[in-house]
Motif scaffolding. Structure first.
Motif, short mmCIF file in Angstrom:
data_model
loop_
_atom_site.label_atom_id
_atom_site.label_comp_id
_atom_site.label_asym_id
_atom_site.label_seq_id
_atom_site.Cartn_x
_atom_site.Cartn_y
_atom_site.Cartn_z
N ILE A 1 -83.07 -92.74 -46.16
CA ILE A 1 -82.10 -93.23 -45.18
C ILE A 1 -81.19 -94.25 -45.86
O ILE A 1 -81.66 -95.21 -46.49
N TYR A 2 -79.89 -94.03 -45.72
CA TYR A 2 -78.86 -94.94 -46.24
C TYR A 2 -78.20 -95.65 -45.07
O TYR A 2 -77.90 -95.02 -44.04
N GLN A 3 -77.95 -96.92 -45.22
CA GLN A 3 -77.27 -97.71 -44.18
C GLN A 3 -75.87 -98.05 -44.67
O GLN A 3 -75.70 -98.68 -45.71
N CYS A 4 -74.84 -97.64 -43.88
CA CYS A 4 -73.44 -97.89 -44.23
C CYS A 4 -72.86 -98.90 -43.25
O CYS A 4 -72.97 -98.74 -42.02
N ARG A 5 -72.18 -99.90 -43.79
CA ARG A 5 -71.64 -101.00 -42.99
C ARG A 5 -70.13 -101.13 -43.28
O ARG A 5 -69.74 -101.32 -44.43
N ALA A 6 -69.30 -101.02 -42.21
CA ALA A 6 -67.84 -101.17 -42.32
C ALA A 6 -67.43 -102.48 -41.65
O ALA A 6 -67.88 -102.78 -40.54
N THR A 7 -66.53 -103.21 -42.33
CA THR A 7 -66.15 -104.54 -41.83
C THR A 7 -64.65 -104.75 -41.98
O THR A 7 -64.05 -104.39 -43.00
N ASN A 8 -64.01 -105.31 -40.92
CA ASN A 8 -62.65 -105.84 -41.00
C ASN A 8 -62.59 -107.10 -40.14
O ASN A 8 -63.60 -107.47 -39.51
N PRO A 9 -61.46 -107.80 -40.08
CA PRO A 9 -61.42 -109.06 -39.33
C PRO A 9 -61.78 -108.93 -37.85
O PRO A 9 -62.07 -109.94 -37.20
#
Length: 421
Positions: free
Chosen positions: A326-334
């Motif tokens: 299992i891979y955990q992907c995290r997307a972030t912007n302001p």
């Protein structure tokens, strides 16, 4: 512009004949429509001293002629001798503006190139007016409180009995500037936004509006304000809108446009099954890529990890069984963060148990068979060698026996020969 429209006409439309007088409201004293004077060449031939001069000025060195039968007889004689005037002339009219606001003012100047001194002229209009000034071959008038949408002002002059006219058209209207308003110029994704196109009342009535811009098709022209209710998305960021207006004034159609307004849309990061599939199948021994991307405004940063260790996305990697998990992907912007789990399955093939069992057995059997074959071969070889050795021994014994018998025979033969006398 209209010039040379024909003969002189009175204020009520009745045709005037040469020699009569024309009166206009607001034009001052009555002036003769034409004065019958001979052209300059004829005056020089006759030596009578006739020449153009200001209206009402006396002849030099003579008394003012009477307006009676004698005067008209003299005029008729001159016309008979010299013929009608052949001078051509033009009438022009100019104004400070041909378009004014409702209730506005225009200053008009009307002039003529007629060589006749004191050539009569005037101006016809239904608008409110006041005289500014006049002189030989020109006149000036001010039109004020103009409320008629479309008006034609006629300026005319008569020169030696010939009348010409020029027309000046004035558009009087109140055409307000259209106005465009975006309720939320800086909106977020999936947020309702109203875009309104409006204008103040016009004169004459009948102003129509049209709203256009973005990914929406323009609507038909319509009276009254226009409002679009939109549910904006990421693709609407940077959309430009404009409010157009048109107004019919007489036979003219006038148009104006508002300033362009831009819609800005911001979105938090998000991922779906299309951009980041939750389950991905890889094959052991091949190069595979972890497929995951995020969207948002502004564009978010993305990081994927497995067991806390970063793993690159979009980069081919040689696959082993250790990549499964299992891979955990995290997307972030302001505006926030979005997290999504991706399960990677690795396809591989285990060795065949039957083959693993049979192969050693076959090898062992081959070894045993080979060993047994070799043993039998070796045993047979030894037997042959033994038999060969025994045969050789027998041959040697036989040879020895044969040799012994030969010696005995020879000995016997020798003994026998010696015994003979």
């Amino acid at each position: 512009m209209m010039v040379g429209l024909g003969r002189s006409w009175g204020a009520a439309g009745a045709e005037k004949k040469d020699g009569e007088q024309l009166s206009r409201q607001g034009m001052g004293d009555d002036v003769p429509l034409s004065r019958v004077l001979p052209p300059a060449p004829c005056a020089r031939v006759m030596g009578s001293g006739f020449r153009s001069r200001p209206r009402g000025s006396p002849l030099p060195g003579a008394a003012k002629p009477r307006r009676g039968l004698a005067a008209w007889s003299l005029a008729g004689l001159l016309l008979a001798l010299c013929g009608p005037p052949t001078n051509s002339f033009e009438v022009t009219v100019e104004g400070t503006s041909s378009e004014v606001g409702y209730g506005g003012t225009v200053l008009l100047n009307c002039s003529s190139s007629c060589p006749e001194a004191g050539a009569p002229g005037g101006l016809e209009t239904s608008l409110s007016k006041e005289w500014v000034g006049r002189g030989p071959g020109w006149l000036s008038i001010r039109l004020y409180n103009i409320t008629e949408p479309l008006s034609d002002i006629f300026c005319y002059f008569s020169c030696f009995g010939e009348r010409k006219m020029a027309t000046f058209r004035v558009l009087a209207y109140d055409f307000p500037q259209p106005h465009l308003v975006i309720s939320k110029p800086n909106a977020s994704c999936n947020e309702p936004v109203a875009i309104e196109c409006s204008s103040a009342p016009s004169w004459p009535p009948g102003l129509k509006l049209q709203l256009s811009g973005g990914r929406w098709a323009p609507q038909p022209w319509t009276e009254g304000p226009l409002v679009w209710q939109l549910m904006v998305s990421e693709e609407d960021d940077g959309a430009e809108f404009v409010c157009d207006a048109q107004l019919g004034v007489g036979n003219e159609t006038l148009q104006k446009s508002s300033a362009t307004a831009t819609l800005h849309v911001t979105c938090g990061p998000w991922m779906d099954d299309g951009s980041c599939p939750p389950s991905q199948n890889w094959t052991e021994g091949q190069d595979e890529t972890l497929r995951c991307s995020a969207r948002g405004k502004p564009s978010p940063s993305l990081e994927c990890t497995k067991n806390g260790e970063p793993f690159p996305t979009g980069v081919p990697q040689p696959v082993t069984r250790a990549h499964a998990g299992i891979y955990q992907c995290r997307a972030t912007n302001p505006l926030g963060t979005a997290v999504r789990n991706v399960t990677v399955w690795v396809d591989y093939r285990d060795p065949d148990v039957v083959l693993l069992v049979l192969l050693p057995a076959v090898v062992l059997a081959a070894l045993i068979a080979g060993g047994m074959g070799y043993r039998i071969y070796y045993h047979k070889k030894k037997i042959r060698e033994y038999r060969l050795q025994e045969r050789q021994k027998q041959l040697e014994l036989e040879q020895r026996r044969t040799a012994g018998c030969s010696e005995e025979t020879a000995a016997l033969n020798g003994s026998a020969q010696e015994a003979q006398p």
